[in-house]
Design an enzyme around this catalytic site. Structure first.
Site, mmCIF file in Angstrom:
data_model
loop_
_atom_site.group_PDB
_atom_site.id
_atom_site.type_symbol
_atom_site.label_atom_id
_atom_site.label_comp_id
_atom_site.label_asym_id
_atom_site.label_seq_id
_atom_site.Cartn_x
_atom_site.Cartn_y
_atom_site.Cartn_z
ATOM 1 C CE1 TYR A 104 -4.407 45.320 39.804
ATOM 2 C CE2 TYR A 104 -4.447 46.046 42.087
ATOM 3 C CZ TYR A 104 -4.488 46.336 40.739
ATOM 4 O OH TYR A 104 -4.619 47.635 40.332
ATOM 5 C CE LYS A 148 5.356 43.495 31.365
ATOM 6 N NZ LYS A 148 5.146 44.272 30.168
ATOM 7 C CG ASP A 191 -2.147 48.620 22.279
ATOM 8 O OD1 ASP A 191 -3.109 47.831 22.204
ATOM 9 O OD2 ASP A 191 -1.104 48.475 21.604
ATOM 10 C CG ASP A 205 -6.140 50.503 38.983
ATOM 11 O OD1 ASP A 205 -7.004 51.153 39.587
ATOM 12 O OD2 ASP A 205 -4.920 50.664 39.150
ATOM 13 C CG ASP A 243 -7.757 56.193 37.846
ATOM 14 O OD1 ASP A 243 -8.649 55.602 38.487
ATOM 15 O OD2 ASP A 243 -6.771 56.713 38.403
HETATM 16 C C1 IPM Z 1 -8.320 51.307 42.995
HETATM 17 C C2 IPM Z 1 -6.919 51.510 43.532
HETATM 18 C C3 IPM Z 1 -6.376 50.198 44.110
HETATM 19 C C4 IPM Z 1 -6.219 49.225 42.975
HETATM 20 C C5 IPM Z 1 -5.057 50.329 44.901
HETATM 21 C C6 IPM Z 1 -5.146 51.348 46.008
HETATM 22 C C7 IPM Z 1 -4.621 49.004 45.454
HETATM 23 O O1 IPM Z 1 -6.098 52.048 42.573
HETATM 24 O O2 IPM Z 1 -9.189 50.820 43.723
HETATM 25 O O3 IPM Z 1 -8.572 51.694 41.855
HETATM 26 O O4 IPM Z 1 -5.172 49.207 42.295
HETATM 27 O O5 IPM Z 1 -7.148 48.461 42.734
HETATM 28 MN MN MN Z 2 -7.219 52.808 40.793
#
Ligand code: IPM
Ligand code: MN
Ligand code: NAD
Length: 331
Positions: free
Chosen positions: A147, A164, A197, A221, A225
């Site tokens: 990031y 990359k 992985d 990140d 999810d």
């Molecule tokens: C999160 C989002 C952010 C990230 C994006 C919007 C920059 O996906 O907060 O999970 O990648 O951290």
């Molecule tokens: Mn995210």
């Protein structure tokens, strides 16, 4: 839910509210509604100041994160309640990078705590898993990694250019070394290293293996999810961007969801659980527990938005929760 490092625990707190874009503007007011009710019932003072930072302001004025914003938040507020950023009219997502990543980096919010907690067994897509089987604190490094935009290009401008910019060979050497050092100090905690992985596979195969996952920014990140989905989906997942003892930022894991924005059906529970984490951070324990229990009750009584199979509107869920949670705090 978690042991979140504290801000102060005093009887009053100032909260900056940044709803942002899309459903951020719909779910954040519901979390504020619940916080207001909780503060009133618990005889605590919460002061809210709202900021309109997001795509509209960026498109209108060219301003994403205003000058002086970081210092103002740091000096005048205990915590920030954040919605989401992202708008199809800003394809570069520049305003989101400036505001969200800007605050994470400039407030040095190096811990991104993203609890994965199954609150009702029917919410997991995994077979034969109970609530206690899916309880993981994902700790995402939040100010570094891919990031920060450092790195180089490989064969740029040639036919063999590779898209990359990092050299994976060197990427996690520091992590490995520090992990090996630190784990020696905590012999009573069972710990092991997994490649990402393998982790992605194992967390689905048997989530009971993990109480805490510590990982880098990008992997965190993705894993958060994935974890959110194991516990009912993005609509339910909370997070805290924390610097222990300093002004910290709390936001649901989900984004601005342009596909459902404006319909009044976004699930506010992720934002409400996020507000619960904020209360934990303030050391308002009874209030934090009341919020958590209120969300569980909504799940058990099926008082839910369509993403979780209900038919309620965002505001109906918020109203219901504010009332329940406040009632539960009055002796
Ligand atoms: C999160 C989002 C952010 C990230 C994006 C919007 C920059 O996906 O907060 O999970 O990648 O951290
Ligand atoms: Mn995210
Ligand atoms: P998203 O999280 O916005 O949506 C993914 C899916 O989950 C969509 O189908 C959406 O409808 C659903 N969803 C998410 N939250 C929900 C809720 N509370 N209730 C019901 N359904 C919900 O992810 P995306 O579509 O990949 O991204 C949309 C925008 O949000 C992009 O601009 C992205 O960059 C941004 N984003 C911002 C943040 C943040 O501000 N922290 C996080 C992720 C994505």
């Amino acid at each position: 839910m978690a042991n979140i490092p504290l801000r102060n625990g005093g009887p009053a707190a100032r909260i900056a509210v940044i709803p942002g874009d899309g459903i951020g503007k719909e779910v954040t007011p519901e979390a504020v509604k619940v916080l207001r009710a909780v503060a009133a019932a618990g005889k605590r003072a919460l002061e809210f100041v709202e900021f309109d930072w997001g795509a509209d302001k960026y498109l209108r004025e060219g301003v994403s994160l205003p000058a002086g914003a970081v210092e103002m938040l740091r000096d005048e507020f205990d915590a920030i309640l954040f919605g989401a950023l992202g708008d199809p009219r800003v394809p570069s997502n520049q305003h989101a990078a400036d505001i969200l990543l800007g605050l994470r980096f400039k407030l040095d919010l190096y811990v991104n705590a993203r609890p994965v907690e199954l609150l009702h067994e029917r919410l997991t897509p995994l077979r034969d898993r109970k609530e206690q089987d899916v309880r993981i604190m994902v700790v995402r490094e939040n100010t570094e990694g891919l990031y920060v935009g450092i790195g180089g290009f490989f064969k740029k401008g040639t036919a063999d250019e590779i898209d990359k910019s990092n050299a994976m060979t060197f990427a996690h050497d520091l992590w490995q070394r520090v992990f090996q050092e630190v784990r020696q100090e905590y012999a009573d905690i069972e710990s092991r290293h997994l490649y990402i992985d393998t982790l992605a596979m194992e967390i689905v195969r048997d989530p009971r293996q993990f109480d805490v996952i510590v990982t880098c920014n990008l992997f965190g990140d993705i894993i958060s999810d994935l974890g959110a989905q194991l516990a009912g989906g993005l609509g339910l997942a909370p997070s805290g961007n924390i610097h222990p003892g300093r002004t910290s930022l709390f936001e649901p894991v989900h984004g601005s969801a342009p596909n459902i924005a404006g319909k009044g059906i976004a699930n506010p529970l992720g934002s409400v659980l996020t507000a619960g984490m904020l209360l934990e951070f303030l050391d308002w324990k009874a209030e934090a527990t009341a919020v958590h229990s209120g969300v569980k009750e909504a799940l058990f009584k099926n008082y839910l938005t369509p993403d979780l199979g209900g038919a309620k509107k965002t505001t109906e869920v918020g109203d219901w929760l504010a009332e329940r949670v406040a009632k539960s705090l009055v002796p």
